[in-house]
Design a protein around this motif. Structure first.
Motif, PDB file in Angstrom:
ATOM      1  N   PRO A 254       0.824  -1.261  -0.048  1.00 18.89           N
ATOM      2  CA  PRO A 254      -0.030  -0.035   0.066  1.00 18.89           C
ATOM      3  C   PRO A 254       0.844   1.218  -0.093  1.00 18.89           C
ATOM      4  CG  PRO A 254       0.109  -1.043   2.141  1.00 18.89           C
ATOM      5  CD  PRO A 254       0.735  -1.958   1.423  1.00 18.89           C
ATOM      6  N   PRO A 255       0.367   2.423  -0.743  1.00 15.52           N
ATOM      7  CA  PRO A 255       0.865   3.428  -0.702  1.00 15.52           C
ATOM      8  C   PRO A 255       0.933   4.382   0.745  1.00 15.52           C
ATOM      9  CG  PRO A 255      -0.830   3.892  -1.883  1.00 15.52           C
ATOM     10  CD  PRO A 255      -0.745   2.552  -1.166  1.00 15.52           C
ATOM     11  N   SER A 256       1.298   5.584   1.087  1.00 15.24           N
ATOM     12  CA  SER A 256       1.097   6.283   2.082  1.00 15.24           C
ATOM     13  C   SER A 256       1.210   7.961   1.513  1.00 15.24           C
ATOM     14  CB  SER A 256       2.235   6.169   2.968  1.00 15.24           C
ATOM     15  OG  SER A 256       3.553   6.569   2.648  1.00 15.24           O
ATOM     16  N   VAL A 257       0.292   8.773   2.393  1.00 16.51           N
ATOM     17  CA  VAL A 257       0.238   9.963   2.333  1.00 16.51           C
ATOM     18  C   VAL A 257       0.195  10.715   3.459  1.00 16.51           C
ATOM     19  CG1 VAL A 257      -1.036  11.994   1.433  1.00 16.51           C
ATOM     20  CG2 VAL A 257      -1.073   9.630   0.010  1.00 16.51           C
ATOM     21  N   TRP A 281      -7.952  12.386   1.863  1.00 16.23           N
ATOM     22  CA  TRP A 281      -7.692  13.335   2.720  1.00 16.23           C
ATOM     23  C   TRP A 281      -8.769  14.255   2.690  1.00 16.23           C
ATOM     24  CZ3 TRP A 281      -7.163  18.416   2.298  1.00 16.23           C
ATOM     25  CH2 TRP A 281      -6.507  19.170   3.268  1.00 16.23           C
ATOM     26  N   ARG A 282      -9.069  14.838   3.886  1.00 14.51           N
ATOM     27  CA  ARG A 282     -10.028  16.093   3.935  1.00 14.51           C
ATOM     28  C   ARG A 282      -9.795  16.976   5.089  1.00 14.51           C
ATOM     29  NH1 ARG A 282     -13.177  11.729   5.032  1.00 14.51           N
ATOM     30  NH2 ARG A 282     -14.016  11.794   2.925  1.00 14.51           N
ATOM     31  N   ASP A 283     -10.008  18.294   4.755  1.00 13.62           N
ATOM     32  CA  ASP A 283     -10.122  19.181   5.825  1.00 13.62           C
ATOM     33  C   ASP A 283     -11.518  19.769   5.876  1.00 13.62           C
ATOM     34  OD1 ASP A 283      -9.496  21.321   7.594  1.00 13.62           O
ATOM     35  OD2 ASP A 283      -7.696  21.966   6.230  1.00 13.62           O
ATOM     36  N   GLU A 284     -12.082  19.657   6.868  1.00 15.24           N
ATOM     37  CA  GLU A 284     -13.671  20.138   6.983  1.00 15.24           C
ATOM     38  C   GLU A 284     -13.553  21.529   7.506  1.00 15.24           C
ATOM     39  OE1 GLU A 284     -16.259  18.719   6.079  1.00 15.24           O
ATOM     40  OE2 GLU A 284     -15.244  16.459   5.956  1.00 15.24           O
ATOM     41  N   LYS A 285     -12.352  22.450   7.919  1.00 17.26           N
ATOM     42  CA  LYS A 285     -12.430  23.786   8.248  1.00 17.26           C
ATOM     43  C   LYS A 285     -10.980  24.398   7.643  1.00 17.26           C
ATOM     44  CE  LYS A 285     -15.109  23.220  12.577  1.00 17.26           C
ATOM     45  NZ  LYS A 285     -15.021  23.245  14.082  1.00 17.26           N
ATOM     46  N   PRO A 286     -11.326  24.305   6.351  1.00 21.11           N
ATOM     47  CA  PRO A 286      -9.997  25.202   5.817  1.00 21.11           C
ATOM     48  C   PRO A 286      -9.759  26.524   5.954  1.00 21.11           C
ATOM     49  CG  PRO A 286     -11.440  24.043   4.133  1.00 21.11           C
ATOM     50  CD  PRO A 286     -12.195  24.104   5.256  1.00 21.11           C
ATOM     51  N   ALA A 287      -8.508  26.930   6.323  1.00 21.24           N
ATOM     52  CA  ALA A 287      -8.102  28.218   7.104  1.00 21.24           C
ATOM     53  C   ALA A 287      -7.024  28.921   6.315  1.00 21.24           C
ATOM     54  CB  ALA A 287      -7.832  28.077   8.539  1.00 21.24           C
ATOM     55  N   GLY A 288      -6.996  28.963   4.981  1.00 16.64           N
ATOM     56  CA  GLY A 288      -5.894  29.621   4.159  1.00 16.64           C
ATOM     57  C   GLY A 288      -4.763  29.021   4.384  1.00 16.64           C
ATOM     58  N   ARG A 289      -4.603  27.952   4.404  1.00 16.87           N
ATOM     59  CA  ARG A 289      -3.015  27.325   4.765  1.00 16.87           C
ATOM     60  C   ARG A 289      -2.361  27.001   3.362  1.00 16.87           C
ATOM     61  NH1 ARG A 289      -6.783  23.889   8.484  1.00 16.87           N
ATOM     62  NH2 ARG A 289      -6.668  24.834  10.411  1.00 16.87           N
ATOM     63  N   ARG A 290      -1.143  26.518   3.917  1.00 19.58           N
ATOM     64  CA  ARG A 290      -0.306  25.986   2.629  1.00 19.58           C
ATOM     65  C   ARG A 290      -0.102  24.753   2.985  1.00 19.58           C
ATOM     66  NH1 ARG A 290       5.220  25.196   1.277  1.00 19.58           N
ATOM     67  NH2 ARG A 290       5.549  25.632  -0.725  1.00 19.58           N
ATOM     68  N   TYR A 291      -0.781  23.638   2.272  1.00 17.28           N
ATOM     69  CA  TYR A 291      -0.690  22.216   2.363  1.00 17.28           C
ATOM     70  C   TYR A 291       0.371  21.721   1.761  1.00 17.28           C
ATOM     71  CZ  TYR A 291      -5.510  23.138   3.833  1.00 17.28           C
ATOM     72  OH  TYR A 291      -6.860  23.764   4.325  1.00 17.28           O
ATOM     73  N   ILE A 292       1.050  20.538   2.298  1.00 14.71           N
ATOM     74  CA  ILE A 292       2.410  19.847   1.752  1.00 14.71           C
ATOM     75  C   ILE A 292       2.014  18.386   2.017  1.00 14.71           C
ATOM     76  CG2 ILE A 292       4.684  19.399   1.459  1.00 14.71           C
ATOM     77  CD1 ILE A 292       5.107  22.366   2.366  1.00 14.71           C
ATOM     78  N   TRP A 293       1.708  17.622   1.065  1.00 20.81           N
ATOM     79  CA  TRP A 293       1.494  16.254   1.294  1.00 20.81           C
ATOM     80  C   TRP A 293       2.887  15.479   0.658  1.00 20.81           C
ATOM     81  CZ3 TRP A 293      -2.360  19.267  -1.373  1.00 20.81           C
ATOM     82  CH2 TRP A 293      -3.650  19.252  -0.537  1.00 20.81           C
ATOM     83  N   ASP A 294       3.122  14.530   1.541  1.00 27.59           N
ATOM     84  CA  ASP A 294       4.313  13.682   1.141  1.00 27.59           C
ATOM     85  C   ASP A 294       3.773  12.392   0.724  1.00 27.59           C
ATOM     86  OD1 ASP A 294       6.635  15.476   1.896  1.00 27.59           O
ATOM     87  OD2 ASP A 294       5.858  15.133   3.825  1.00 27.59           O
ATOM     88  N   LEU A 295       4.153  11.779  -0.541  1.00 25.60           N
ATOM     89  CA  LEU A 295       3.618  10.660  -1.162  1.00 25.60           C
ATOM     90  C   LEU A 295       4.975   9.727  -1.249  1.00 25.60           C
ATOM     91  CD1 LEU A 295       1.867  13.055  -2.070  1.00 25.60           C
ATOM     92  CD2 LEU A 295       1.031  11.497  -3.881  1.00 25.60           C
ATOM     93  N   THR A 296       4.493   8.408  -0.850  1.00 26.41           N
ATOM     94  CA  THR A 296       5.343   7.176  -1.164  1.00 26.41           C
ATOM     95  C   THR A 296       4.679   6.053  -1.745  1.00 26.41           C
ATOM     96  OG1 THR A 296       4.909   6.348   1.107  1.00 26.41           O
ATOM     97  CG2 THR A 296       6.797   7.994   1.002  1.00 26.41           C
TER      98      THR A 296
END
Length: 302
Positions: A254-257, A281-296
């Motif tokens: 399986p992969p990972s995030v 992946w989900r964010d129910e309360k976004p707040a103007g963020r900078r998202y960085i997802w690491d995938l493998t």
């Protein structure tokens, strides 16, 4: 009193030189024929051959001069067209810069939910992105800008046609997508016709070829998403809900995030009937963020 230039032009010199050569050859052939006392028929043949050679020489020289003149004319036209094109590009860039400034200064006059499906293909051609949005204008939305996800690991220029960009509404109406910036970071101006006056579902899809090549080659990569600035209503983000579904090719492992700052929640990987892995992946309360997802993912296929 007007005086003419005593220096002949280049082409006058060429013609004068050609005529001099012709006269010299004719005189030389005639003199040789008389001195050698050739029979009349042989002398006529020799003179005819010399005349034909002179005529051929004259034709070749004339063609050469015409060719040079044509080349000069074409070069002049190329210079004029290049200058005109440069002026048009400058004017066009000014329009693009003005549109970008207007878009950057305007705070979002809408709220929306966003669901992104990120498909990691088995090869470069099968990488795909789908962004589904439900936008609630406040009270009217005629246009907006967006940045598609494109490869940034090289210096190639990305254009809309390169990613097969498509945008459409689920109900009646059209979306016109125009490129504002076509560099390593593509930016698109979206024009809605008619304007949105009520909650509207629409989506864009595109194929950023080779987006996940580093992930396939080395087994890890990252995805960055910049949320927009605070809205006109004072909220930190125009998003009311943000979800990303990561779809990975068939693999025994399986992969990972993982979101680097821990924003949102990520579900465990689930393997579908086709053998592909999915992680939501989900964010129910976004707040103007900078998202960085690491995938493998495991390298080497199933």
């Amino acid at each position: 009193m007007m005086t003419m230039s005593a220096t002949p032009s280049k082409y006058q010199s060429v013609f004068r030189g050609t005529l001099n050569v012709l006269i010299m050859l004719l005189g030389l052939a005639s003199g040789v024929a008389q001195l050698a006392e050739f029979p009349a028929r042989i002398a006529q043949w020799a003179l005819t051959a010399v005349c034909l050679a002179c005529l051929l020489y004259f034709v070749v020289r004339f063609w050469q001069i015409a060719f040079v003149l044509k080349i000069r004319q074409l070069r002049g036209e190329v210079v004029e067209k290049t200058q005109a094109l440069a002026l048009q590009r400058v004017g066009h860039q000014r329009y693009l810069d003005a549109i970008q400034r207007i878009s950057d200064r305007e705070k979002p006059l809408f709220q929306e939910t966003l669901e992104v499906t990120v498909t990691v293909g088995a090869d470069d051609d099968s990488d795909r992105i789908v962004e589904k949005r439900v936008t609630t204008p406040g009270p009217l939305l005629t246009h907006r800008t967006m940045r598609p996800i494109v490869p940034t690991y090289d210096d190639r220029i990305v254009r809309l046609d390169d990613v097969a960009f498509k945008a459409y509404r689920q109900t009646s109406g059209t979306i016109t997508a125009l490129p504002l910036e076509q560099t390593r970071l593509l930016r698109v101006w979206m024009i809605f016709d008619p304007a949105m006056t009520s909650p509207t579902e629409w989506q864009v899809e595109y194929r950023p070829r080779g987006l996940w090549r580093p992930l396939r080659e080395r087994g890890w990569d990252q995805l960055v998403w910049e949320d927009r600035l605070p809205t006109a209503a004072g909220t930190p983000s125009a998003f009311t809900r943000f979800q990303v579904t990561f779809s990975f090719p068939e693999n025994a492992k399986p992969p990972s995030v993982k979101e680097r700052e821990g924003y949102g929640v990520i579900e465990e990987p689930v393997r579908g009937p086709s053998g592909r892995w999915e992680m939501v992946w989900r964010d129910e309360k976004p707040a103007g963020r900078r998202y960085i997802w690491d995938l493998t993912q495991s390298v080497g296929g199933p």
